[in-house]
Design an enzyme around this catalytic site. Structure first.
Site, PDB file in Angstrom:
ATOM      1  CD  GLU A  64      -1.678  -2.416   1.596  1.00 44.75           C
ATOM      2  OE1 GLU A  64      -0.495  -2.640   1.955  1.00 44.75           O
ATOM      3  OE2 GLU A  64      -2.557  -3.291   1.626  1.00 44.75           O
ATOM      4  CG  HIS A 133     -10.239  -7.580   6.696  1.00 39.30           C
ATOM      5  ND1 HIS A 133      -9.467  -8.345   7.528  1.00 39.30           N
ATOM      6  CD2 HIS A 133      -9.619  -7.568   5.503  1.00 39.30           C
ATOM      7  CE1 HIS A 133      -8.417  -8.800   6.856  1.00 39.30           C
ATOM      8  NE2 HIS A 133      -8.486  -8.336   5.627  1.00 39.30           N
TER       9      HIS A 133
END
Length: 167
Positions: A64, A133
């Site tokens: 990322e 998540h």
């Protein structure tokens, strides 16, 4: 006069909006994990790879910080990347890029550098994706000068789920 109302999932509406921008502006690119052939884990990039090809819809490795940094550099040179991170929880590993570079380089350059990057992600729980998540962290970013936060909402009040519909 009868008006026909289209019923779309939020993911489909996002995918169509991105496709419209990509058709309008050849500098718009989409980057992220599984955004290509797979179409994004919630379908927000479904069909874009087939329509615009691998040069404009780019699957990235799970890194990322690297691909957000690359998007910042690309945007400084005139491209308009749309970068998808699968879940907002993963923004933490790229916070230096987001907080210290993306949000501040426009100001630090005296306005001479424009960074038109869109970061998109999934937020919230409700579909059993556990602790890494399911967070809702947009309020953290709302307090960072230089970032603009948009949180799509379902106008009909349905739950915040990629399976919900917008009209």
């Amino acid at each position: 006069m009868t008006t026909t109302i289209r019923k779309l999932t939020m993911a489909r509406a996002i995918s169509e909006a991105i496709a419209q921008e990509m058709a309008r502006d050849p500098n718009v690119l989409v980057w992220g994990e599984d955004v290509g052939v797979y179409g994004g884990i919630f379908g927000a990039t479904q069909g874009l790879y087939q329509k615009f090809g691998q040069d404009r819809v780019i699957d990235t490795p799970i890194s990322e910080s690297a691909f957000i940094g690359a998007a910042i550099g690309a945007s400084a040179e005139g491209l308009r990347p749309i970068v998808e991170l699968m879940f907002v929880d993963f923004f933490g590993v790229a916070m230096d890029q987001i907080y210290n570079h993306l949000a501040k380089n426009h100001y630090m350059s005296g306005g001479s550098v424009t960074l038109p990057v869109v970061l998109m992600t999934a937020i919230g729980g409700g579909y059993s994706d556990a602790a890494q998540h399911s967070q809702t962290l947009y309020s953290l970013f709302a307090h960072v000068p230089g970032l603009k936060i948009v949180v799509p909402h379902y106008p009909n009040g349905e739950e915040n789920s990629p399976r919900s519909y917008c009209r």
